[in-house]
Design a protein around this motif. Structure first.
Motif, PDB file in Angstrom:
ATOM      1  N   ILE A  31       0.869  -1.175   0.000  1.00 31.53           N
ATOM      2  CA  ILE A  31       0.000   0.000   0.000  1.00 31.53           C
ATOM      3  C   ILE A  31       0.901   1.217   0.000  1.00 31.53           C
ATOM      4  CG2 ILE A  31      -1.653   1.382   1.308  1.00 31.53           C
ATOM      5  CD1 ILE A  31      -2.835  -1.158   2.428  1.00 31.53           C
ATOM      6  N   VAL A  32       0.661   2.122  -0.950  1.00 33.96           N
ATOM      7  CA  VAL A  32       1.419   3.373  -1.002  1.00 33.96           C
ATOM      8  C   VAL A  32       0.448   4.542  -0.907  1.00 33.96           C
ATOM      9  CG1 VAL A  32       3.325   2.412  -2.346  1.00 33.96           C
ATOM     10  CG2 VAL A  32       1.377   3.435  -3.525  1.00 33.96           C
ATOM     11  N   GLY A  33       0.960   5.664  -0.503  1.00 35.87           N
ATOM     12  CA  GLY A  33       0.132   6.862  -0.400  1.00 35.87           C
ATOM     13  C   GLY A  33       0.977   8.032   0.046  1.00 35.87           C
ATOM     14  N   GLU A  34       0.610   9.201  -0.376  1.00 39.27           N
ATOM     15  CA  GLU A  34       1.356  10.394  -0.002  1.00 39.27           C
ATOM     16  C   GLU A  34       1.123  10.729   1.466  1.00 39.27           C
ATOM     17  OE1 GLU A  34       0.273  13.484  -2.666  1.00 39.27           O
ATOM     18  OE2 GLU A  34       1.075  12.466  -4.443  1.00 39.27           O
ATOM     19  N   ASN A  35       1.978  11.574   2.005  1.00 37.11           N
ATOM     20  CA  ASN A  35       1.793  12.033   3.379  1.00 37.11           C
ATOM     21  C   ASN A  35       0.432  12.701   3.511  1.00 37.11           C
ATOM     22  OD1 ASN A  35       4.344  11.175   4.176  1.00 37.11           O
ATOM     23  ND2 ASN A  35       5.309  13.124   3.654  1.00 37.11           N
ATOM     24  N   GLY A  36      -0.304  12.318   4.561  1.00 41.49           N
ATOM     25  CA  GLY A  36      -1.637  12.868   4.773  1.00 41.49           C
ATOM     26  C   GLY A  36      -2.738  12.079   4.108  1.00 41.49           C
ATOM     27  N   ALA A  37      -2.379  11.005   3.406  1.00 37.90           N
ATOM     28  CA  ALA A  37      -3.391  10.206   2.713  1.00 37.90           C
ATOM     29  C   ALA A  37      -4.201   9.326   3.658  1.00 37.90           C
ATOM     30  CB  ALA A  37      -2.739   9.338   1.638  1.00 37.90           C
ATOM     31  N   GLY A  38      -3.691   9.111   4.874  1.00 39.77           N
ATOM     32  CA  GLY A  38      -4.397   8.271   5.842  1.00 39.77           C
ATOM     33  C   GLY A  38      -3.698   6.962   6.129  1.00 39.77           C
ATOM     34  N   LYS A  39      -2.436   6.806   5.692  1.00 38.99           N
ATOM     35  CA  LYS A  39      -1.725   5.550   5.907  1.00 38.99           C
ATOM     36  C   LYS A  39      -1.563   5.240   7.399  1.00 38.99           C
ATOM     37  CE  LYS A  39       2.110   6.234   3.752  1.00 38.99           C
ATOM     38  NZ  LYS A  39       1.903   7.709   3.599  1.00 38.99           N
ATOM     39  N   CYS A  66       5.328  -4.906  12.308  1.00 40.38           N
ATOM     40  CA  CYS A  66       6.603  -4.221  12.441  1.00 40.38           C
ATOM     41  C   CYS A  66       6.365  -2.733  12.232  1.00 40.38           C
ATOM     42  CB  CYS A  66       7.606  -4.755  11.415  1.00 40.38           C
ATOM     43  SG  CYS A  66       9.241  -4.006  11.525  1.00 40.38           S
ATOM     44  N   PRO A  67       6.241  -1.942  13.308  1.00 39.20           N
ATOM     45  CA  PRO A  67       5.964  -0.508  13.165  1.00 39.20           C
ATOM     46  C   PRO A  67       7.191   0.242  12.677  1.00 39.20           C
ATOM     47  CG  PRO A  67       6.319  -1.039  15.456  1.00 39.20           C
ATOM     48  CD  PRO A  67       6.350  -2.340  14.716  1.00 39.20           C
ATOM     49  N   GLN A  68       6.960   1.421  12.113  1.00 38.19           N
ATOM     50  CA  GLN A  68       8.062   2.249  11.648  1.00 38.19           C
ATOM     51  C   GLN A  68       8.901   2.761  12.816  1.00 38.19           C
ATOM     52  OE1 GLN A  68       6.842   5.578   9.268  1.00 38.19           O
ATOM     53  NE2 GLN A  68       8.918   6.305   8.921  1.00 38.19           N
ATOM     54  N   SER A  69       8.236   3.129  13.893  1.00 33.40           N
ATOM     55  CA  SER A  69       8.935   3.600  15.085  1.00 33.40           C
ATOM     56  C   SER A  69       9.403   2.398  15.892  1.00 33.40           C
ATOM     57  CB  SER A  69       8.013   4.475  15.944  1.00 33.40           C
ATOM     58  OG  SER A  69       7.584   5.606  15.218  1.00 33.40           O
ATOM     59  N   GLU A 142       7.032   0.761   6.472  1.00 32.19           N
ATOM     60  CA  GLU A 142       8.346   1.250   6.032  1.00 32.19           C
ATOM     61  C   GLU A 142       9.457   0.339   6.569  1.00 32.19           C
ATOM     62  OE1 GLU A 142       8.641   3.674   3.959  1.00 32.19           O
ATOM     63  OE2 GLU A 142       6.930   5.019   4.187  1.00 32.19           O
ATOM     64  N   PRO A 143       9.410  -0.962   6.268  1.00 33.93           N
ATOM     65  CA  PRO A 143      10.301  -1.923   6.936  1.00 33.93           C
ATOM     66  C   PRO A 143      11.769  -1.786   6.574  1.00 33.93           C
ATOM     67  CG  PRO A 143       9.133  -2.972   5.132  1.00 33.93           C
ATOM     68  CD  PRO A 143       8.523  -1.606   5.295  1.00 33.93           C
ATOM     69  N   GLY A 166       3.552 -19.431   2.005  1.00 31.16           N
ATOM     70  CA  GLY A 166       2.129 -19.306   2.291  1.00 31.16           C
ATOM     71  C   GLY A 166       1.750 -18.189   3.223  1.00 31.16           C
ATOM     72  N   ARG A 167       2.724 -17.342   3.603  1.00 30.08           N
ATOM     73  CA  ARG A 167       2.407 -16.228   4.489  1.00 30.08           C
ATOM     74  C   ARG A 167       1.813 -15.063   3.695  1.00 30.08           C
ATOM     75  NH1 ARG A 167       3.387 -20.205   6.742  1.00 30.08           N
ATOM     76  NH2 ARG A 167       4.866 -20.542   8.444  1.00 30.08           N
ATOM     77  N   SER A 168       1.063 -14.213   4.384  1.00 35.56           N
ATOM     78  CA  SER A 168       0.505 -12.989   3.791  1.00 35.56           C
ATOM     79  C   SER A 168       1.299 -11.805   4.315  1.00 35.56           C
ATOM     80  CB  SER A 168      -0.969 -12.833   4.165  1.00 35.56           C
ATOM     81  OG  SER A 168      -1.703 -13.974   3.788  1.00 35.56           O
ATOM     82  N   ILE A 169       1.831 -10.980   3.420  1.00 35.65           N
ATOM     83  CA  ILE A 169       2.678  -9.864   3.818  1.00 35.65           C
ATOM     84  C   ILE A 169       2.156  -8.587   3.186  1.00 35.65           C
ATOM     85  CG2 ILE A 169       5.026  -8.948   3.843  1.00 35.65           C
ATOM     86  CD1 ILE A 169       5.474 -12.188   2.969  1.00 35.65           C
ATOM     87  N   LEU A 170       1.995  -7.563   4.003  1.00 34.19           N
ATOM     88  CA  LEU A 170       1.543  -6.262   3.525  1.00 34.19           C
ATOM     89  C   LEU A 170       2.585  -5.216   3.898  1.00 34.19           C
ATOM     90  CD1 LEU A 170      -0.729  -4.627   2.166  1.00 34.19           C
ATOM     91  CD2 LEU A 170      -1.719  -4.293   4.446  1.00 34.19           C
ATOM     92  N   VAL A 171       3.183  -4.587   2.888  1.00 32.14           N
ATOM     93  CA  VAL A 171       4.199  -3.557   3.079  1.00 32.14           C
ATOM     94  C   VAL A 171       3.551  -2.197   2.828  1.00 32.14           C
ATOM     95  CG1 VAL A 171       6.412  -2.653   2.296  1.00 32.14           C
ATOM     96  CG2 VAL A 171       6.025  -5.132   2.327  1.00 32.14           C
ATOM     97  N   VAL A 172       3.631  -1.309   3.798  1.00 32.72           N
ATOM     98  CA  VAL A 172       3.045   0.024   3.672  1.00 32.72           C
ATOM     99  C   VAL A 172       4.176   1.044   3.582  1.00 32.72           C
ATOM    100  CG1 VAL A 172       1.538   1.738   4.725  1.00 32.72           C
ATOM    101  CG2 VAL A 172       1.008  -0.698   4.954  1.00 32.72           C
ATOM    102  N   SER A 173       4.123   1.898   2.561  1.00 34.87           N
ATOM    103  CA  SER A 173       5.200   2.854   2.329  1.00 34.87           C
ATOM    104  C   SER A 173       4.643   4.106   1.652  1.00 34.87           C
ATOM    105  CB  SER A 173       6.284   2.221   1.442  1.00 34.87           C
ATOM    106  OG  SER A 173       7.292   3.147   1.121  1.00 34.87           O
ATOM    107  N   HIS A 174       5.397   5.203   1.721  1.00 37.65           N
ATOM    108  CA  HIS A 174       4.959   6.407   1.019  1.00 37.65           C
ATOM    109  C   HIS A 174       5.425   6.398  -0.431  1.00 37.65           C
ATOM    110  CE1 HIS A 174       9.057   7.524   2.129  1.00 37.65           C
ATOM    111  NE2 HIS A 174       9.009   8.512   1.267  1.00 37.65           N
ATOM    112  N   LEU A 175       6.340   5.470  -0.772  1.00 37.33           N
ATOM    113  CA  LEU A 175       6.811   5.334  -2.147  1.00 37.33           C
ATOM    114  C   LEU A 175       6.719   3.876  -2.588  1.00 37.33           C
ATOM    115  CD1 LEU A 175      10.017   7.567  -2.053  1.00 37.33           C
ATOM    116  CD2 LEU A 175       7.845   8.124  -3.144  1.00 37.33           C
ATOM    117  N   ALA A 176       6.505   3.665  -3.871  1.00 40.45           N
ATOM    118  CA  ALA A 176       6.383   2.310  -4.416  1.00 40.45           C
ATOM    119  C   ALA A 176       7.738   1.845  -4.934  1.00 40.45           C
ATOM    120  CB  ALA A 176       5.348   2.282  -5.544  1.00 40.45           C
TER     121      ALA A 176
END
Length: 204
Positions: A31-39, A66-69, A142-143, A166-176
């Protein structure tokens, strides 16, 4: 993980306007999105930290986050962090954590105090702690922050092996980054997820 019609607002400001997401076993998604998009809001809801105003989030199987902080105790060594999380997860040993550390070329830091680790090494520990109980669903914020190029490649190799197992992985970042490595890519925009890319193998 099944996410259905998730809405969330802060007073009069609507952030999420009906987010739907289905993450099947054996999927590496982003999942990507700009700052303020609601990520950040979406991440808090997916991880269970925040309750949505409307909608539902269901995790099937063990969940890892795995949180960014990085949340570490600087006075603890890497080994002490692993022992602490081993007890919290009710694990018999540190076998899985040691496998992740080896995959990230991090084993030599076992007896190093967290406060003396570089930013990239702290992130390696952060990722190890999220993976050491072998979760079925893994949410990564942002791993690869602070990783050098070699570790960045090692991260994607590890993520691919988890997906193939077989694991499900979701990476969230502001850039693709490296979207060709993903099975699915969504963009969070105007409070909704919009499918951007899909690998041929995932569509079959």
């Amino acid at each position: 993980m099944d996410v259905e019609d998730v809405h969330h607002s802060y007073r009069q400001h609507t952030v999420l306007r009906g987010v739907d997401l289905r993450l099947r076993p054996g999927t590496l998604a982003g999942i990507v999105g700009e700052n303020g998009a609601g990520k950040t809001t979406l991440l808090k809801i997916l991880s269970g930290e925040l309750r949505p105003d409307r909608g539902s989030v269901l995790h099937h199987g063990r969940f890892g986050y795995c949180p960014q902080s990085v949340v570490l105790d600087d006075s603890f060594t890497v080994r002490q962090h692993l022992e602490l999380f081993k007890n919290a997860f009710g694990l018999a040993d540190l076998g899985r954590g040691e496998e992740v550390m080896e995959a990230l070329a991090f084993t030599e830091y076992l007896d190093q105090r967290a406060g003396l680790l570089s930013g990239g090494s702290r992130q390696k520990l952060n990722l190890t702690l999220a993976l050491m109980h072998d979760p079925d669903v893994l949410l990564l914020d942002e791993p690869y922050q602070g990783f050098d190029w070699e570790t960045y490649l090692r991260f994607w190799e590890l993520a691919t092996r988890l997906r193939d197992a077989g694991r499900s992985i979701l990476v969230v970042s502001h850039l693709a980054y490296d979207i060709d490595r993903l099975d699915l890519l969504w963009r969070l925009e105007s409070g909704r997820l919009h499918l951007q890319e899909r690998r041929t193998e995932a569509a079959s």
